[in-house]
Motif scaffolding. Structure first.
Motif, PDB file in Angstrom:
ATOM      1  N   LEU A 209     -27.613 -32.195   5.506  1.00  0.00           N
ATOM      2  CA  LEU A 209     -28.254 -32.394   4.799  1.00  0.00           C
ATOM      3  C   LEU A 209     -28.970 -33.485   3.820  1.00  0.00           C
ATOM      4  CD1 LEU A 209     -23.976 -32.324   2.319  1.00  0.00           C
ATOM      5  CD2 LEU A 209     -25.953 -30.366   3.681  1.00  0.00           C
ATOM      6  N   SER A 210     -30.032 -32.828   3.457  1.00  0.00           N
ATOM      7  CA  SER A 210     -31.155 -34.023   2.593  1.00  0.00           C
ATOM      8  C   SER A 210     -30.599 -34.592   2.038  1.00  0.00           C
ATOM      9  CB  SER A 210     -32.145 -32.815   2.320  1.00  0.00           C
ATOM     10  OG  SER A 210     -32.612 -32.522   4.142  1.00  0.00           O
ATOM     11  N   PRO A 211     -31.226 -35.773   1.575  1.00  0.00           N
ATOM     12  CA  PRO A 211     -30.529 -36.947   0.190  1.00  0.00           C
ATOM     13  C   PRO A 211     -31.238 -35.808  -0.849  1.00  0.00           C
ATOM     14  CG  PRO A 211     -31.632 -37.935   1.893  1.00  0.00           C
ATOM     15  CD  PRO A 211     -31.854 -36.767   2.195  1.00  0.00           C
ATOM     16  N   TYR A 212     -29.986 -35.636  -1.540  1.00  0.00           N
ATOM     17  CA  TYR A 212     -30.223 -35.027  -3.359  1.00  0.00           C
ATOM     18  C   TYR A 212     -30.267 -36.879  -4.556  1.00  0.00           C
ATOM     19  CZ  TYR A 212     -29.801 -33.847  -7.674  1.00  0.00           C
ATOM     20  OH  TYR A 212     -29.873 -32.923  -8.653  1.00  0.00           O
ATOM     21  N   HIS A 213     -31.392 -36.728  -5.486  1.00  0.00           N
ATOM     22  CA  HIS A 213     -31.486 -37.337  -6.336  1.00  0.00           C
ATOM     23  C   HIS A 213     -32.253 -36.575  -6.942  1.00  0.00           C
ATOM     24  CE1 HIS A 213     -31.924 -40.648  -3.325  1.00  0.00           C
ATOM     25  NE2 HIS A 213     -32.796 -40.090  -2.640  1.00  0.00           N
ATOM     26  N   PRO A 214     -30.869 -36.516  -8.295  1.00  0.00           N
ATOM     27  CA  PRO A 214     -31.433 -35.796  -9.701  1.00  0.00           C
ATOM     28  C   PRO A 214     -32.550 -36.462 -10.726  1.00  0.00           C
ATOM     29  CG  PRO A 214     -29.807 -37.800 -10.012  1.00  0.00           C
ATOM     30  CD  PRO A 214     -30.061 -37.253  -8.491  1.00  0.00           C
ATOM     31  N   PHE A 215     -33.334 -35.653 -10.651  1.00  0.00           N
ATOM     32  CA  PHE A 215     -34.304 -36.065 -11.151  1.00  0.00           C
ATOM     33  C   PHE A 215     -34.395 -34.534 -12.658  1.00  0.00           C
ATOM     34  CE2 PHE A 215     -39.017 -33.800 -12.070  1.00  0.00           C
ATOM     35  CZ  PHE A 215     -39.464 -34.802 -11.826  1.00  0.00           C
ATOM     36  N   GLY A 216     -35.364 -35.108 -13.408  1.00  0.00           N
ATOM     37  CA  GLY A 216     -35.651 -34.714 -14.563  1.00  0.00           C
ATOM     38  C   GLY A 216     -34.489 -34.368 -15.524  1.00  0.00           C
ATOM     39  N   MET A 217     -34.241 -32.556 -15.648  1.00  0.00           N
ATOM     40  CA  MET A 217     -32.936 -32.556 -16.674  1.00  0.00           C
ATOM     41  C   MET A 217     -31.778 -32.094 -15.579  1.00  0.00           C
ATOM     42  SD  MET A 217     -33.621 -31.731 -19.886  1.00  0.00           S
ATOM     43  CE  MET A 217     -33.213 -31.309 -20.182  1.00  0.00           C
ATOM     44  N   ASP A 218     -32.458 -33.063 -14.332  1.00  0.00           N
ATOM     45  CA  ASP A 218     -30.623 -32.469 -13.642  1.00  0.00           C
ATOM     46  C   ASP A 218     -29.675 -34.118 -14.617  1.00  0.00           C
ATOM     47  OD1 ASP A 218     -31.915 -30.894 -12.275  1.00  0.00           O
ATOM     48  OD2 ASP A 218     -32.545 -32.217 -10.014  1.00  0.00           O
ATOM     49  N   GLY A 219     -30.013 -34.777 -14.828  1.00  0.00           N
ATOM     50  CA  GLY A 219     -29.319 -35.744 -15.175  1.00  0.00           C
ATOM     51  C   GLY A 219     -27.671 -35.361 -15.548  1.00  0.00           C
TER      52      GLY A 219
END
Length: 552
Positions: A209-219
Motif C-alpha cells: 500500500l502506498s503511504p497515506y498522509h492525512p491532508f486538509g480536512m482529513d485530520g
C-alpha cells in the motif's frame, strides 16, 4: 397488516453455512444497518458509486476554496478548541509550504489525541466504523480527500482492522477512540490482521500500500466524529435484535410449562390495545404454539395467569418498537455525518434567511456550497433511544425472571414442586437455582439507569455537553447479554416442565418442540439432582447461536 401476509420468526435449526462474500456499493444514501452488519463479516468488500466519488471530490474542494477566499476553516487553517485562534496553514492550502504544514498538523493531532484504554473493540466494530466513514464521504459531507477514501477502502477490503480502545470516549464524540484508525492508516499503530495483532506498517508493506498522509480536512474528519459509537451501537442493536427474536419461543415454552392461557395473545384481544408491534409480538409467540396442547380445553387450567405470562407479549412489543426506532435512527446516521465542521455542496438556498449577510461568510464560492461550524457529533437522540431500548429489554428480563420463579410452584403448574422428576425420589430439583439468577437480575436493572449528560468539560470549557452514546451502547450490549443469561435459567425450567407435560401425553408446539430438541442436545432432562453450572452455560450457548427461519 393483513393476517394472510403476516410473517413471524420461529426457531429454526442451527446453521453454519454462509453465503459467498459480496462487494457492496456505497453511495452515501442507502446504506442500512443490516447491510452494514453483513459488510462487517470477513471477506465482504466495498466500492464507492460514481456519484459518490463526485460528491467526495466536490466536498473536498469546498473547504479548500473557502480557505483560498480568506476564511478561517476550523481544523484546516486553524487549530482546534481553545487553540482555534492559532493558524496552522495559510490560505493556499494545497501549495507548499502550506501543504506540508497541513499534513504535519494532522499527523500531530492523531498522535496527541490517542489516549484510550483496552480492551480493544472486536474486528467487526472496527470494520463498520471505517465503512460508515467511507459512506459518509460518499454522501459529500466530510470534506475529506480521495486519498483518504482510498486508504479506508484498502483496509476495509483487506480486512485490516485498526485496534480501537473500547474505553476512553470524550462523551461528545469518539476523539480518542477513532484517532487510532488514523494512526493505523498512517502506519503508526497496530491492526488486527488474519487473526493476529500486527504493526500497521508491516501490513501496509505486505499489501504494498502506498503511504497515506492525512491532508486538509482529513485530520479533523478522521478524529472528530462518532463513527465508532455508531458502529458500537449497531453491534449492540443487532445483539438486542437477536435476543428479541428469541423471545417469542421462550415465552411460548413458558406458557406450555405453566399450562397457561393463549387468550392474552389472540388477535382479537391485542386488537383492542392497538399499540405498535402488538400483533407482531403476540402472533410470533402463537406461531411457536402451532399444534400445542394449549389449544385444547383443560379443566385444570387456571382462568388467568400471573402478569409475567399475561403481559409478556405487550412488554415484548414495547421492546420491538424501541428496537425499530433505534434501527431507523442508525439508518439515518450512517448516511449523514457527525463532523464539525460540515460540508454541504447541495444546500437549500430558498429559505427565509438564505439571503442574510452572515450566510455569505459561510458559503464556499457557489450559493449552495457551505462549510459550517456545528456540533453534528451530538448524539443525544441516539443515546436516548438506546437507553429506551435498554429499559425495554430490562422489562423483558423482569418478566422472564418472574416466570422462572412461578414455574417451580406446584400449585401454579400442577407439576411437582421445584419440577422434581418422579424418578428423583427425595430430590430437591430446582429448589435453589433462582437464587443465583437473582444477582444477574439486579445487575441488569442497574444498567437501565441513565448515563446521558455526565462529563468533564474540556478544551478550556468549550466542550461541555455530553451524550455518552458509547456508554449507552455498551450498556445495551451488556443488558442483552444478561437477557440471554436469564433466559438460560428460564429455559432450564421450561424444558424440564415441557418434558413432564409430554410424559402426560401432551403435545408441544412446532416452535417450542424445536427449541426443546436443540436444547436437549446439550442439556439432558434432570432425572436426578446434579450441579447445574454446566447446564446453564451450555444452554446459554444454544440460545445465543439459534438461527431463525421465516414462516407465514
Amino acid at each position: 397488516m393483513c393476517i394472510s401476509k403476516f410473517v413471524v420468526p420461529v426457531v429454526g435449526l442451527l446453521l453454519t453455512a454462509s453465503a459467498s462474500a459480496a462487494t457492496h456499493v456505497l453511495d452515501g444514501k442507502s446504506l442500512s444497518v443490516d447491510e452494514l452488519w453483513k459488510i462487517s463479516e470477513p471477506g465482504e468488500t466495498v466500492k464507492v458509486s460514481d456519484d459518490g466519488w463526485k460528491r467526495i471530490k466536490a466536498s473536498y474542494k469546498a473547504p479548500i476554496d473557502a480557505a483560498t477566499d480568506g476564511r478561517d476553516i476550523y481544523g484546516l487553517t486553524v487549530n482546534y478548541g481553545a487553540l482555534k485562534d492559532q493558524k496552522v496553514a495559510g490560505s493556499s492550502v494545497e501549495d507548499e509550504p502550506n501543504r506540508s504544514a497541513s499534513i504535519q498538523f494532522n499527523e500531530r493531532q492523531m498522535r496527541i489525541q490517542a489516549a484510550g484504554l483496552e480492551p480493544f473493540f472486536d474486528d467487526r466494530i472496527s470494520k463498520m466504523a471505517m465503512v460508515i466513514r467511507l459512506n459518509q464521504m460518499a454522501a459529500g459531507f466530510t470534506g475529506m480527500s480521495e486519498a483518504a477514501a482510498n486508504a479506508y477502502m484498502e483496509y476495509i477490503n483487506n480486512d485490516v482492522c485498526p485496534l480501537i480502545p473500547s474505553r476512553g470516549s470524550e462523551g461528545a464524540n469518539d476523539l480518542s477512540m477513532v484517532t487510532h484508525i488514523g494512526l493505523a492508516l498512517m502506519g503508526e499503530w497496530d491492526v488486527s490482521y488474519k487473526g493476529k495483532r500486527v504493526p500497521a506498517a508491516q501490513v501496509r508493506q505486505q499489501l504494498k500500500l502506498s503511504p497515506y498522509h492525512p491532508f486538509g480536512m482529513d485530520g479533523i474528519s478522521i478524529l472528530s466524529n462518532s463513527n465508532v459509537a455508531e458502529a458500537q451501537s449497531i453491534a449492540a442493536v443487532k445483539k438486542a435484535e437477536h435476543y428479541l427474536k428469541l423471545s417469542p419461543v421462550v415465552i411460548a415454552s413458558s406458557l406450555e410449562a405453566l399450562n397457561g392461557n393463549v387468550s392474552p395473545y389472540l388477535w382479537h384481544t391485542v386488537d383492542t390495545k392497538g399499540w405498535p408491534q402488538g400483533h407482531e409480538a403476540t402472533e410470533a409467540v402463537l406461531a411457536n404454539l402451532k399444534g400445542s396442547y394449549l389449544w385444547k380445553k383443560d379443566s385444570k387450567r387456571y382462568l388467568q395467569d400471573p402478569l409475567s405470562f399475561r403481559s409478556a407479549g405487550y412488554i415484548l412489543a414495547a421492546a420491538q418498537e424501541e428496537l425499530r426506532q433505534a434501527k431507523d435512527l442508525l439508518n439515518t446516521a450512517i448516511n449523514h455525518t457527525t463532523d464539525n465542521p460540515i460540508v454541504n455542496t447541495n444546500a437549500r438556498n430558498d429559505l427565509w434567511y438564505s439571503s442574510a449577510e452572515v450566510l455569505d461568510e459561510m458559503r464556499a464560492g457557489k450559493p449552495n456550497v457551505f462549510v459550517n461550524s456545528c456540533s453534528n457529533f451530538d448524539n443525544t437522540q441516539l443515546a436516548l433511544q438506546l437507553e429506551s431500548l435498554t429499559k425495554a429489554i430490562g422489562q423483558v428480563i423482569h418478566t422472564s425472571a418472574w416466570r422462572t420463579t412461578q414455574l417451580v410452584d406446584g400449585h401454579r403448574t400442577g407439576l411437582p414442586t421445584y419440577l422434581v422428576a418422579k424418578e428423583n425420589n427425595g430430590g430437591d430439583g430446582f429448589a435453589n437455582i433462582a437464587q443465583s439468577m437473582s444477582g444477574l437480575y439486579a445487575e441488569a436493572m442497574a444498567l437501565t439507569n441513565s448515563a446521558i449528560g455526565y462529563g468533564v468539560p474540556t478544551s478550556i470549557g468549550i466542550e461541555e455537553t455530553f451524550s455518552n452514546v458509547n456508554l449507552t451502547a455498551d450498556r445495551l450490549s451488556k443488558v442483552a447479554d444478561i437477557g440471554y443469561e436469564i433466559y438460560a435459567y428460564e429455559v432450564l425450567h421450561t424444558t424440564q416442565a415441557m418434558d413432564m407435560r409430554k410424559q402426560e401425553g401432551k403435545q408441544m408446539g412446532e416452535g417450542t418442540e424445536q427449541l426443546l430438541k436443540q436444547y436437549r442436545k446439550v442439556v439432558p432432562f434432570v432425572s436426578k439432582d446434579r450441579f447445574y453450572t454446566p447446564d446453564i452455560n451450555n444452554g446459554l450457548r444454544v440460545l445465543k447461536n439459534i438461527e431463525f427461519t421465516q414462516v407465514k
